[in-house]
Design an enzyme around this catalytic site. Structure first.
Site, PDB file in Angstrom:
ATOM      1  N   ASP A 117       9.633 -18.031 -12.405  1.00  0.00           N
ATOM      2  CA  ASP A 117       9.543 -17.322 -13.641  1.00  0.00           C
ATOM      3  C   ASP A 117       8.786 -16.106 -14.049  1.00  0.00           C
ATOM      4  OD1 ASP A 117       7.812 -19.242 -13.694  1.00  0.00           O
ATOM      5  OD2 ASP A 117       8.361 -19.491 -16.015  1.00  0.00           O
ATOM      6  N   ASN A 118       7.893 -16.569 -12.604  1.00  0.00           N
ATOM      7  CA  ASN A 118       6.742 -15.848 -12.490  1.00  0.00           C
ATOM      8  C   ASN A 118       4.905 -16.318 -12.056  1.00  0.00           C
ATOM      9  OD1 ASN A 118       5.764 -17.235 -15.291  1.00  0.00           O
ATOM     10  ND2 ASN A 118       4.642 -17.613 -14.511  1.00  0.00           N
ATOM     11  N   HIS A 126      12.428 -23.055 -23.761  1.00  0.00           N
ATOM     12  CA  HIS A 126      11.889 -22.335 -23.938  1.00  0.00           C
ATOM     13  C   HIS A 126      11.999 -20.631 -24.146  1.00  0.00           C
ATOM     14  CE1 HIS A 126       6.625 -21.307 -23.257  1.00  0.00           C
ATOM     15  NE2 HIS A 126       6.772 -21.329 -24.521  1.00  0.00           N
ATOM     16  N   ASP A 141       6.099 -20.525 -12.648  1.00  0.00           N
ATOM     17  CA  ASP A 141       5.147 -20.784 -12.292  1.00  0.00           C
ATOM     18  C   ASP A 141       4.784 -20.762 -10.331  1.00  0.00           C
ATOM     19  OD1 ASP A 141       4.120 -20.000 -14.867  1.00  0.00           O
ATOM     20  OD2 ASP A 141       2.473 -20.978 -14.872  1.00  0.00           O
ATOM     21  N   HIS A 159       4.092 -25.958 -13.261  1.00  0.00           N
ATOM     22  CA  HIS A 159       3.460 -25.241 -14.547  1.00  0.00           C
ATOM     23  C   HIS A 159       2.436 -26.394 -14.982  1.00  0.00           C
ATOM     24  CE1 HIS A 159       1.971 -24.122 -18.683  1.00  0.00           C
ATOM     25  NE2 HIS A 159       2.724 -23.462 -19.107  1.00  0.00           N
ATOM     26  N   LYS A 174      13.110 -27.314 -18.831  1.00  0.00           N
ATOM     27  CA  LYS A 174      12.738 -26.075 -19.778  1.00  0.00           C
ATOM     28  C   LYS A 174      13.718 -25.315 -20.405  1.00  0.00           C
ATOM     29  CE  LYS A 174       8.207 -23.056 -20.273  1.00  0.00           C
ATOM     30  NZ  LYS A 174       7.052 -22.659 -19.165  1.00  0.00           N
TER      31      LYS A 174
HETATM   32 MG    MG Z   1       5.734 -19.976 -16.435  1.00  0.00          MG
END
Ligand code: MG
Length: 471
Positions: free
Chosen positions: A285-286, A132, A34, A233, A130
């Site tokens: 990641d985003n 996920h 994030d 995050h 992470k």
């Molecule tokens: Mg993310």
């Protein structure tokens, strides 16, 4: 003249010999969670101090049009590791947006990851941070080509206990500091829980120590380090040394600790003379989780953030670093985390899978300065549906989601067209002026949907029977 020619030939010969004797390069992927396009100084952030990332960007390549595979965690990671849009491996879904602690699914075993590709040349491989992509034993990193795993296997805000304060309300205060005991997430070593709840105050520090150790332990053979930070995050945590230091508040503290972490990793490579034998990439990641206000990041000039298919959701701040191999500079060509698999395969002399549809491009010509990126298009998948398509500078939106509450779609009368090179903020809709571009992109999207019709079934909604969260 003759002497000069001779010495040039000798030089070329020795370079060729050196290369032949050379081992394939190490690869390090530092993957934030994030982190927004506007959160690094190298990408224009005015307040967060990131000297190590500044240096990495100066010595390396800053890619300004680089996309994560998806605007949320699970599908984004599936895309990076497999070189395929997450629709292909069933890792994006309209039913459930990511994996949760009660999920029984994960990245299908038949998928081939970067770690598995590099195993063709016997790379040492570690996943730290992470994951996920499934936390049950049959989905953990060691089943996908990694020799070891250390980290929190899903998002650090999952399994929040009932009595914990509402983080969104807390995040009104930039300096609100959460209690890690409110989040019942495990820290895992390989396939075992070693701490629960994980003490997240020191999570970035401990991931970093593990990463440094892995590099030191494997200095004599090629390695692939996948260091996927749990931060930034929410809930945000920073070690004591960084807490309360940044004028950007706790979010700034967290990024400054990640910057320290980058420095530890790159300094270790320098110290062991591995810097010229390594390609490192730093990305996210985003986009930023805007609902958490000052505890979320910034997309800078880009529209919206995480969970949306606007640029703020998927264009991520990306730096490639490879002293002596990659000429430094700013690269304004398109690239994606989906391209890493083919790029690493090319640079290491291993083979990418040929028995399935792949979506990545080999970026090595642009990285090495010998050519241009072959990526000229990008498909924005989101919750199992194609939301937008880009070709060259043009982007057409079919579905849009709200910037803050991205579970909601925005009603649209017709597909919207934007010119991303003249209008980085997607502020000026121009479909009426360019009907032929709209028509072209509609057809391109249709062809891509047909091409993905044989994708694996979605993997995100299967549940563990009778799962109970801690109260
Ligand atoms: Mg993310």
């Amino acid at each position: 003249m003759k002497i000069k020619t001779l010495s040039l030939l000798l030089l070329l010969f020795s370079v060729a010999l050196g290369n032949a004797a050379d081992r394939p390069p190490n690869f390090v992927v530092i993957f934030c969670d994030d982190l927004g396009y506007g959160d690094l100084r190298a990408f224009g952030n005015p307040t967060i101090k990131t000297p190590n990332l500044d240096r990495m960007a100066e010595e390396g390549q800053k890619w300004t049009q680089f996309y994560s595979a998806d605007p949320v965690c699970t599908p984004s990671r599936a895309g990076l590791l497999t070189g395929r849009y997450p629709i292909r491996n069933g890792m994006t879904s309209a039913k459930r947006v990511v994996l949760f602690p009660d999920s029984s699914g994960g990245l299908p075993q038949e998928e081939i990851t970067i770690a598995e590709v590099l195993k063709q040349k016997n790379y040492a491989t570690a996943a730290i941070g992470k994951w996920h992509l499934g936390h049950l034993s049959q989905y953990l990193p060691m089943t996908q080509g990694f020799d070891s795993y250390y980290g929190i296997p899903y998002s650090n805000d999952m399994a929040k206990i009932k009595s914990a304060p509402n983080y969104r309300a807390g995040a009104e205060d930039p300096d609100f500091y959460p209690d890690y005991k409110d989040y019942d997430v495990p820290l895992m070593e390989n396939d075992k829980d070693i701490e629960k709840p994980a003490d997240q105050n020191t999570i970035s520090k401990r991931y970093t120590e593990r990463a440094v150790q892995f590099i030191e332990d494997n200095k004599d053979k090629p390695f692939f380090l996948y260091l996927a930070h749990s931060m930034p995050h929410i809930p945000l945590f920073a070690s004591e040394k960084f807490r309360g230091k940044s004028i950007r508040g706790l979010f700034g503290d967290v990024i400054e600790e990640i910057d320290w972490s980058v420095g530890q990793v790159l300094d270790t490579l320098r110290k062991l003379n591995l810097d010229t034998k390594t390609i490192a990439v730093f990305t996210s990641d985003n986009g930023p989780w805007l609902a958490f206000r000052t505890h979320g990041g910034s997309a800078g000039p880009l529209r919206a953030g995480k969970g949306t298919s606007f640029e703020g959701g998927q264009r991520v701040p990306t730096i490639f670093w490879g002293p002596g191999r990659l000429p430094p500079g700013v690269v304004d060509q398109m690239g994606s985390t989906i391209d890493l698999l083919k790029t690493f395969a090319s640079l290491s002399g291993t083979k990418a899978p040929i028995d399935r549809k792949m979506d990545g491009y080999d970026l090595s010509p642009s990285l090495l300065g010998s050519g241009k990126s072959l990526r000229n298009e990008f498909f924005y998948w989101n919750r199992g549906l194609l939301h937008a398509v880009r070709s060259g500078p043009w982007k057409l939106h079919f579905i849009q989601r709200e910037a803050i509450n991205y579970s909601r779609t925005v009603p649209m009368e017709k597909p919207e067209l934007y010119h991303l090179e003249k209008d980085i903020s997607e502020a000026y809709e121009v479909s009426d002026e360019h009907p032929e571009v709209v028509e072209y992109l509609v057809q391109k999207a249709e062809m891509h949907k047909q091409d993905t019709a044989d994708s694996l079934p979605e993997q995100l909604s299967a549940l563990i029977p009778n799962f109970k969260y801690r109260k």
